[in-house]
Design an enzyme around this catalytic site. Structure first.
Site, PDB file in Angstrom:
ATOM      1  CB  SER A 196      24.203  23.940  30.185  1.00 55.96           C
ATOM      2  OG  SER A 196      24.200  22.981  31.229  1.00 55.96           O
ATOM      3  CB  ALA A 229      26.976  14.205  31.222  1.00 54.41           C
ATOM      4  N   GLY A 231      25.236  17.793  34.064  1.00 54.38           N
ATOM      5  CA  GLY A 231      24.153  17.892  35.031  1.00 54.38           C
ATOM      6  C   GLY A 231      23.579  19.274  35.253  1.00 54.38           C
ATOM      7  N   GLY A 232      23.890  20.224  34.381  1.00 58.50           N
ATOM      8  CA  GLY A 232      23.395  21.585  34.581  1.00 58.50           C
ATOM      9  C   GLY A 232      21.889  21.693  34.572  1.00 58.50           C
ATOM     10  CG  ASP A 248      25.138  12.018  29.243  1.00 66.22           C
ATOM     11  OD1 ASP A 248      26.156  11.413  28.860  1.00 66.22           O
ATOM     12  OD2 ASP A 248      24.741  13.070  28.725  1.00 66.22           O
ATOM     13  CG  ASP A 284      21.356  21.250  26.096  1.00 62.72           C
ATOM     14  OD1 ASP A 284      21.091  21.641  24.948  1.00 62.72           O
ATOM     15  OD2 ASP A 284      22.291  21.735  26.774  1.00 62.72           O
ATOM     16  CE  LYS A 313      22.348  21.193  21.699  1.00 64.98           C
ATOM     17  NZ  LYS A 313      22.601  22.142  22.795  1.00 64.98           N
TER      18      LYS A 313
END
Length: 362
Positions: A196, A229, A231-232, A248, A284, A313
């Protein structure tokens, strides 16, 4: 679609999109064209990876450009003004008819973008493209048609569909992607917690200008990552020197925490508030877009953050309508506060059933 009868006349618009999103790209292009008073017919085939709007009559592409900004199309990875379509290319000599058609345009070009649809059939042509690209570039250079030292000139698109069909067209750098087919060639960093991180990297490169990146992604600036989470996205910001508060209830990957610039808080991204305003808020979270859009607008409108990058989304159907619904929710909040703002939305290459947005005050 024959060759344009006059130099620099557009016969239509070709939009490349993610396969499976042709209906959304068609609706968006038709809506935008109608608003710009451009009459034409849409041709789209499911899973083809592109759509074509053929004008009712040839129109100078500078006129089309003044009326319709292709860069604002959400579901377009790459777009250009189609000047010709060749549908009987001989397999043993595609170069000669392509060069003849290109010379008839009466223009020089700053770059060549040799492209195919992002489909399995298109990928099968990758070997041919590697062999053919140097030949076409050499021929264009010899004919004094290719001038890489003149970025003000239009870019030439050669879009191959199968082995015998090619659309030829032009774009300026500001209305199309700098990457052929709109596909960035980004390498996955070895220490990144998840793929991500590439979504945020592409978003930064696509939605922010070089000057904006330099001014707003400086080391030491504060950022918040909602739904962080593993963590990207936090890692992507930390890799640029920003200090990140990552929210998160799930764990963050060790490689994210190893940056030393990320503080992990187990908290609800919908209710948590920063003690002081931050430069960035990114998000995200897997949540209904109608919940995310107002939350993002609230953060920017109240000054909790100066700018935000976030994903929406989308449902499996009526994606374009859902994006416009979210745009209206953001606009409503900003109008309530009499706030001028910038909102950029794009369906990125690394996105799937989602679009990525950039929001900031003006």
């Amino acid at each position: 679609m024959p060759t344009a009868p006059q130099p620099c006349e557009s016969l239509g618009l070709l939009v490349q999109c993610r396969p499976g999103f042709e209906a959304d790209a068609s609706l968006e292009l038709q809506t935008s064209a109608s608003a710009a008073r451009l009459e034409g017919k849409i041709e789209a085939r499911a899973q083809s990876g592109f759509i074509v709007l053929t004008h009712d009559k040839p129109t100078p592409h500078d006129d089309v450009r003044r009326r319709l900004d292709l860069s604002r199309l959400i579901f377009a990875r790459q777009s250009f003004h189609a000047l010709a379509m060749l549908d009987a290319l001989p397999e043993r000599d595609r170069l000669t008819p392509l060069l003849t058609a290109i010379e008839s345009f009466g223009s020089r070009f700053s770059a060549l973008l040799l492209e195919t649809p992002d489909t399995n059939d298109g990928k099968e042509q990758s070997g041919f493209l590697k062999r053919f690209a140097p030949l076409l570039e050499a021929a264009l250079t010899k004919a004094a048609l290719l001038r890489p030292d003149s970025p003000h000139l239009p870019r030439l698109h050669v879009f191959l569909v199968g082995t015998q069909c090619a659309y030829l067209g032009v774009s300026v750098a500001s209305e199309g992607s700098s990457w052929p087919m709109g596909i960035p060639r980004l390498r996955m960093p070895k220490d990144a917690p998840s793929r991500s991180t590439l979504k945020l990297a592409e978003a930064i490169l696509t939605l922010l200008s070089a000057d904006e990146q330099k001014a707003t992604l400086r080391p030491g600036l504060q950022a918040v990552d909602l739904g962080a989470a593993p963590g990207g996205w936090s890692w992507q910001l930390a890799s640029r020197g920003l200090r990140v508060t990552a929210l998160d209830n799930g764990p963050l990957a060790p490689s994210a925490m190893a940056t030393g610039l990320i503080e992990h808080l187990r908290a609800d991204g919908f209710t948590w508030r920063p003690k002081k305003p931050v430069e960035w808020m990114v998000c995200d979270m897997v949540e209904q877009p109608s919940r995310i859009a107002p939350l993002m607008a609230e953060w920017v409108a109240t000054g909790r953050c100066r700018r935000s990058i976030f994903n929406l989304k989308l449902p499996m159907k009526r994606r374009y309508e859902e994006v416009e619904r979210c745009r209206a929710l953001i606009d409503q909040r900003m109008r309530t506060g009499n706030i001028k703002y910038t909102l950029r939305i794009k369906h990125l290459y690394h996105d799937r059933e989602e679009v990525t947005c950039y929001l900031t005050r003006r």
